[in-house]
Scaffold this motif. Structure first.
Motif, PDB file in Angstrom:
ATOM      1  N   GLY A  71     -22.073  48.152  35.781  1.00  0.00           N
ATOM      2  CA  GLY A  71     -23.675  47.170  36.767  1.00  0.00           C
ATOM      3  C   GLY A  71     -24.646  47.835  36.279  1.00  0.00           C
ATOM      4  O   GLY A  71     -25.553  47.143  36.809  1.00  0.00           O
ATOM      5  N   ARG A 115     -25.932  42.879  33.667  1.00  0.00           N
ATOM      6  CA  ARG A 115     -24.767  42.570  32.694  1.00  0.00           C
ATOM      7  C   ARG A 115     -23.450  43.080  33.382  1.00  0.00           C
ATOM      8  O   ARG A 115     -24.075  44.951  34.572  1.00  0.00           O
ATOM      9  CB  ARG A 115     -24.625  42.759  31.258  1.00  0.00           C
ATOM     10  N   PRO A 116     -22.126  42.510  34.395  1.00  0.00           N
ATOM     11  CA  PRO A 116     -21.863  43.301  35.149  1.00  0.00           C
ATOM     12  C   PRO A 116     -20.677  44.604  34.729  1.00  0.00           C
ATOM     13  O   PRO A 116     -20.719  44.069  33.689  1.00  0.00           O
ATOM     14  CB  PRO A 116     -20.871  42.014  35.546  1.00  0.00           C
ATOM     15  N   ALA A 117     -20.461  45.033  35.206  1.00  0.00           N
ATOM     16  CA  ALA A 117     -19.560  46.240  34.806  1.00  0.00           C
ATOM     17  C   ALA A 117     -18.549  45.596  34.192  1.00  0.00           C
ATOM     18  O   ALA A 117     -17.652  44.633  34.820  1.00  0.00           O
ATOM     19  CB  ALA A 117     -18.858  46.938  35.837  1.00  0.00           C
ATOM     20  N   GLN A 118     -17.695  46.063  32.646  1.00  0.00           N
ATOM     21  CA  GLN A 118     -16.766  45.440  31.981  1.00  0.00           C
ATOM     22  C   GLN A 118     -16.163  46.322  31.187  1.00  0.00           C
ATOM     23  O   GLN A 118     -17.227  47.083  30.753  1.00  0.00           O
ATOM     24  CB  GLN A 118     -17.253  44.473  31.459  1.00  0.00           C
TER      25      GLN A 118
END
Length: 224
Positions: A71, A115-118
């Motif tokens: 993130g 962008r979010p953590a993924q």
């Protein structure tokens, strides 16, 4: 005596210029072979991330990573002819035992979000970009705007190893980024143009020599 000097100057100059031209032809063959070797290596079968990769030996090494982003991101200002101004996205990537950086591609300037953590599976290439010099501005950290991919400086900011993987494939695909994988397109190979230049100068030199010889001969006839 004048004719001897002209012949030495003319033939010597043409020989030297042609030698430089043929040297560039030889360099063209060497550079083309090197680029073919690099291109083959770039798209080769990916391997696990080496324990201690080195820029001299492992640049462009294809690797496979599985893990997650955090993130956090750095945005490196850039532009492309197709999309205009925007940013390269460099993010920390945790594999469980290691924390490295991944270049996830390009985002347009108006999409400067995080962008979010993924979890991701990434196939890419190790790279140590040579984008900095004495004129490179310092990053604007408050606005998250960087002006070059400086691997040690980015690693210090993100708390990762000084290793950058430029993504070639990302699974699942990221809809909001455009991949910018490593390729040989940015490696110059101008030896063909250099060879043409030297041969053209040799031809011009030969023409000037002939013209000067004609003027000398004409001057001798007029005096006679």
């Amino acid at each position: 005596m004048r004719w001897i000097g002209l012949a030495v100057l003319g033939l010597g100059g043409v020989a030297l210029l042609c030698m430089l031209g043929f040297w560039q032809v030889d360099r063209l063959g060497q550079k083309t072979a090197l680029l073919n070797e690099v291109e083959t290596g770039i798209v080769g079968d990916p391997v696990a991330l080496p324990e201690a990769p080195m820029p001299e030996n492992d640049r462009y090494l294809p690797v496979r990573l599985e893990g997650r982003t955090t993130g956090d991101e750095l945005h490196i200002l850039t532009s492309t002819a197709e999309t205009g101004a925007g940013y390269r996205v460099v993010a920390p990537f945790e594999t469980g035992q290691r924390r490295v950086m991944v270049d996830l591609g390009f985002i347009p300037a108006q999409r400067k979000d995080i962008r979010p953590a993924q979890r991701l599976e990434i196939i890419g290439n190790l790279d140590w970009p040579r984008e900095t010099d004495g004129f490179t501005p310092e990053p604007q950290r408050a606005d998250n705007i960087w002006f070059a991919r400086d691997v040690p400086l980015m690693a210090d900011a993100l708390g990762t190893e000084p290793l950058l993987v430029v993504a070639r494939e990302v699974s699942p695909a990221l809809d909001d980024t455009i991949l910018r994988p490593v390729s040989t397109a940015g490696i110059p190979n101008n030896h063909r143009q250099y060879a043409i230049t030297w041969f053209s100068i040799a031809l011009l030199w030969a023409g000037m020599t002939v013209f000067l010889g004609w003027r000398i001969a004409k001057g001798g006839e007029e005096r006679s």
